[in-house]
Design a protein around this motif. Structure first.
Motif, PDB file in Angstrom:
ATOM      1  N   SER A 479       0.843  -1.200   0.000  1.00 23.45           N
ATOM      2  CA  SER A 479       0.000   0.000   0.000  1.00 23.45           C
ATOM      3  C   SER A 479       0.876   1.246   0.000  1.00 23.45           C
ATOM      4  CB  SER A 479      -0.901   0.016   1.240  1.00 23.45           C
ATOM      5  OG  SER A 479      -1.601   1.248   1.317  1.00 23.45           O
ATOM      6  N   ASN A 506      -1.584  -6.090   1.897  1.00 23.34           N
ATOM      7  CA  ASN A 506      -2.280  -5.054   1.103  1.00 23.34           C
ATOM      8  C   ASN A 506      -1.836  -5.107  -0.361  1.00 23.34           C
ATOM      9  OD1 ASN A 506      -3.377  -3.990   3.595  1.00 23.34           O
ATOM     10  ND2 ASN A 506      -1.384  -3.018   3.930  1.00 23.34           N
ATOM     11  N   ARG A 508      -3.413  -5.588  -3.318  1.00 21.15           N
ATOM     12  CA  ARG A 508      -4.175  -5.047  -4.437  1.00 21.15           C
ATOM     13  C   ARG A 508      -5.555  -4.629  -3.934  1.00 21.15           C
ATOM     14  NH1 ARG A 508      -7.248  -6.858  -9.020  1.00 21.15           N
ATOM     15  NH2 ARG A 508      -6.455  -6.065 -11.000  1.00 21.15           N
ATOM     16  N   SER A 509      -6.030  -3.514  -4.400  1.00 20.96           N
ATOM     17  CA  SER A 509      -7.387  -3.063  -4.080  1.00 20.96           C
ATOM     18  C   SER A 509      -8.063  -2.604  -5.371  1.00 20.96           C
ATOM     19  CB  SER A 509      -7.346  -1.918  -3.064  1.00 20.96           C
ATOM     20  OG  SER A 509      -6.796  -0.749  -3.650  1.00 20.96           O
ATOM     21  N   GLN A 510      -9.292  -2.130  -5.264  1.00 23.48           N
ATOM     22  CA  GLN A 510      -9.992  -1.670  -6.462  1.00 23.48           C
ATOM     23  C   GLN A 510      -9.290  -0.484  -7.104  1.00 23.48           C
ATOM     24  OE1 GLN A 510     -13.996  -0.923  -5.132  1.00 23.48           O
ATOM     25  NE2 GLN A 510     -14.618  -3.062  -5.403  1.00 23.48           N
ATOM     26  N   ARG A 511      -8.649   0.362  -6.299  1.00 23.92           N
ATOM     27  CA  ARG A 511      -7.965   1.535  -6.848  1.00 23.92           C
ATOM     28  C   ARG A 511      -6.483   1.274  -7.095  1.00 23.92           C
ATOM     29  NH1 ARG A 511      -9.276   6.251  -2.740  1.00 23.92           N
ATOM     30  NH2 ARG A 511      -8.886   4.538  -1.281  1.00 23.92           N
ATOM     31  N   ARG A 512      -5.880   0.386  -6.321  1.00 20.12           N
ATOM     32  CA  ARG A 512      -4.450   0.114  -6.461  1.00 20.12           C
ATOM     33  C   ARG A 512      -4.281  -1.224  -7.187  1.00 20.12           C
ATOM     34  NH1 ARG A 512      -2.016  -1.352  -2.675  1.00 20.12           N
ATOM     35  NH2 ARG A 512      -3.629  -1.793  -1.138  1.00 20.12           N
ATOM     36  N   THR A 513      -4.155  -1.179  -8.496  1.00 14.93           N
ATOM     37  CA  THR A 513      -4.099  -2.406  -9.290  1.00 14.93           C
ATOM     38  C   THR A 513      -2.734  -2.672  -9.900  1.00 14.93           C
ATOM     39  OG1 THR A 513      -4.884  -1.179 -11.226  1.00 14.93           O
ATOM     40  CG2 THR A 513      -6.564  -2.245  -9.838  1.00 14.93           C
ATOM     41  N   ARG A 537      -6.699 -16.245   0.896  1.00 16.18           N
ATOM     42  CA  ARG A 537      -7.788 -15.259   1.002  1.00 16.18           C
ATOM     43  C   ARG A 537      -8.799 -15.698   2.058  1.00 16.18           C
ATOM     44  NH1 ARG A 537     -12.827 -13.771  -0.889  1.00 16.18           N
ATOM     45  NH2 ARG A 537     -12.992 -11.562  -1.471  1.00 16.18           N
ATOM     46  N   ASP A 560      -7.071  -9.544  -3.826  1.00 12.73           N
ATOM     47  CA  ASP A 560      -7.696  -8.316  -3.322  1.00 12.73           C
ATOM     48  C   ASP A 560      -7.160  -8.020  -1.931  1.00 12.73           C
ATOM     49  OD1 ASP A 560      -8.952 -10.109  -1.648  1.00 12.73           O
ATOM     50  OD2 ASP A 560     -10.930  -9.926  -2.579  1.00 12.73           O
ATOM     51  N   MET A 561      -7.806  -7.065  -1.232  1.00  9.89           N
ATOM     52  CA  MET A 561      -7.311  -6.649   0.084  1.00  9.89           C
ATOM     53  C   MET A 561      -7.483  -7.716   1.164  1.00  9.89           C
ATOM     54  SD  MET A 561      -5.798  -3.717   0.241  1.00  9.89           S
ATOM     55  CE  MET A 561      -6.000  -3.098   1.913  1.00  9.89           C
TER      56      MET A 561
END
Length: 593
Positions: A479, A506, A508-513, A537, A560-561
């Motif tokens: 992140s 952290n 990968r997220s929807q905004r941090r790809t 997961r 994902d997160m």
């Protein structure tokens, strides 16, 4: 007299048939923990007993009796023990009837529709126990209670003399009458000699006001109090609370004194103590300059006993401490006196599964009056939050959550701030200390703080796939919300060159790809394409997924997160099987080039 329901009971089950009943009882007993003991039941019972934990055994009474018989010594200090039939039809208090076992048996019977098989004659037939008075009361000579209880059970009468406070729980009994002269029972705040023939009960009517200079030696304050009580011929057992100004909330000597006396410590703001100025025996201008009130010890003692109480021992002084004593007309209720020193436990609850929550975490949650956390994490706790004030905040509102927890604790509450995994690993613990360090909030600095470790996602993922952390490893968060990406890249490259097993938080997220793909490229400069990679997961939760892939071939889009990524070192091996297992040898001698 209503006994309090014990907390943090260990509900021992010897087989799966007892689990449904255990879960029902867990909802009735605050902070209770289910302990499965299909083997080694004797050791489980003894371990709980030695730890002073209340025990509910869903099994035959004989099993519990045989387990605990060698440990039974002192009924005044032993925890309550109840045996419950597997069908819930009977709950039998075996030990500690007056210490909460009877109360637990009644609660269990209400929950199951069964019978509480009480056998303590004093409680069954009299509705009271002379050797187990209400909370806060002390018995100076409990051996005298036996003869008086026998007299009452035989239909006789008992007299009581009230020298201090009131004793409705005694005087309302039809065969106990109040007298002015010699009596069978004396309710007093005075110290009595060892030859006293009456049963001596000490009600919690004394408020011990104290003041201390910063870092006053605890032994000095304790000695001053001891001398003061002795000169006034007052019983320390009649002290209901140690009270002071809130500036002394974190003074070790004050807290140590309260612990030594076995009573709560309560605190008042200077404005409240200032209201007691007309009642002080020795107001001090120097005290006002230092604290904002004219007398800490006397003012706190008077504030605790209220307008109907009186100062009976004016301020006494030593080099670094002061004390004074006031008497209340009725037993003191600490919940209505000042404010307790607040506590904040930053609790790592692990992945969320009850079996992966440490006993220390369960105990911290059981002690809390308020629990703060992200809604999903609070939901995972389920019945552990029964009867508690729940404060839910959104996932991204970490600072708001921490500030709320600190503010609630500053009000004198016992607060648990919940973090998944381990609170000290990318959790909320560091943010708590950072805010205290950077914010001018003296009330936050006076709190009792504790960090309760939990099983981290790193540990859980490793356990699911074998032993990939068998040698040196590094943990890096991808992140870049708080850390510049260039710095994260440097750390990734250094860890890759150093051949560490890597745990990526952290990822990968929807905004941090893009970050995870960038990390893959950096690692591929130093690792083979077939280096094993684990995607773990929702560990320990519904929908758990653990997949094994390779550094070149794992699907970054599936991350994902809620996913932890584990990347093996050059030494990490895949052990074929169903499922395959990973391990990293403890030495690197055989590591490929």
């Amino acid at each position: 007299m209503k006994a309090e329901l014990p907390e943090r009971a260990g509900i021992v089950v010897l087989g799966p048939r007892a689990l449904p009943l255990a879960r029902r009882l867990q909802r009735q007993l605050r902070g209770a923990e289910i302990v499965e003991a299909q083997t080694g039941a004797m050791g489980v019972f003894r371990s709980l007993f030695r730890a002073g934990r209340p025990i509910v055994g869903i099994c035959a009474t004989g099993i519990v009796i045989r387990a605990l018989a060698p440990l039974i010594k002192d009924k005044t200090s032993e925890p309550p023990v109840v045996a419950v039939a597997e069908d819930g039809s009977v709950a039998v208090p075996l030990l500690g009837g007056h210490h909460g076992a009877n109360a637990m048996a009644r609660a269990i019977a209400r929950a199951t529709g069964g019978t509480a098989a009480l056998t303590t004659a004093s409680e069954v037939r009299l509705g009271l126990a002379l050797d187990e008075p209400p909370a806060g009361w002390r018995v100076a000579n409990p051996a005298r209670a036996k003869a008086l209880t026998a007299r009452l059970l035989a239909g006789g009468r008992v007299s009581v003399k009230l020298e201090a406070g009131s004793a409705d729980w005694l005087t309302k009994h039809p065969r106990i009458s109040a007298v002015d002269g010699g009596a069978d029972i004396v309710v007093t705040d005075r110290a009595r000699g060892p030859r006293e023939r009456a049963l001596v009960l000490h009600p919690p009517v004394l408020a011990l006001g104290v003041g201390a200079s910063r870092n006053c030696p605890p032994a000095e304050l304790a000695a001053l109090v001891r001398r003061t009580l002795a000169s006034a011929k007052l019983a320390p057992e009649a002290i209901g609370a140690v009270v002071s100004i809130d500036l002394k909330m974190d003074e070790p000597a004050v807290m140590a004194l309260a612990e030594r006396l076995g009573v709560p410590a309560r605190f008042f703001p200077a404005a409240r103590l200032l209201m007691e100025t007309p009642r002080l025996r020795s107001p001090s201008a120097a005290a006002f300059r230092a604290t904002g009130c004219y007398g800490v010890a006397e003012g706190a003692a008077l504030a605790a006993v209220g307008r109907q109480g009186a100062l009976i021992v004016p301020k006494r002084k030593s080099r670094n401490a002061t004390c004074a004593i006031a008497r209340a007309p009725r037993p003191l209720d600490p919940a209505r006196i000042g404010r307790a020193r607040g506590s904040l436990a930053i609790v790592g609850i692990g992945p969320g599964d009850t079996h992966w929550r440490t006993p220390e975490a369960s105990a911290a949650l059981a002690k809390a009056s308020d629990v703060v956390g992200y809604g999903l994490y609070l939901d995972l706790l389920g019945d552990a939050l029964r009867g508690k004030r729940r404060h839910s905040r959104s996932l991204g509102a970490e600072t708001e959550r921490v500030r709320l927890a600190l503010d609630l604790a500053a009000e004198g509450r016992a607060v648990a701030l919940v973090s998944s995994g381990d609170a000290g690993i990318y959790g909320l613990a560091s943010l708590v200390f950072e805010l205290i360090d950077r914010t001018e909030r003296p009330d936050w600095r006076r709190l009792t703080l504790s960090v309760v470790p939990g099983i981290s996602a790193l540990q859980a993922a490793a356990a699911r796939v074998g032993a990939p952390l068998g040698h040196d490893f590094a943990v890096i968060s991808l992140s870049d919300l708080l850390t510049p990406w260039a710095q994260i890249e440097r750390r990734l490259a250094a860890a890759a060159r150093g051949d560490f097993v890597l745990a990526l938080y952290n990822p990968r997220s929807q905004r941090r790809t893009r970050q995870l793909e960038s990390a893959r490229r950096i690692l591929l400069r130093h690792r083979r394409p077939d280096t094993p990679v684990v995607l773990a997961r929702n560990l320990g939760r519904a929908g758990e997924q653990v997949t094994l892939g390779t550094l070149a071939g794992f699907d970054a889009g599936a991350v994902d997160m809620l996913t932890l990524v584990l990347v093996g070192s050059r030494s990490t091996r895949v052990l074929a099987g169903d499922p395959p297992r990973l391990y990293t040898p403890r030495g690197y001698r055989a590591a490929p080039p």
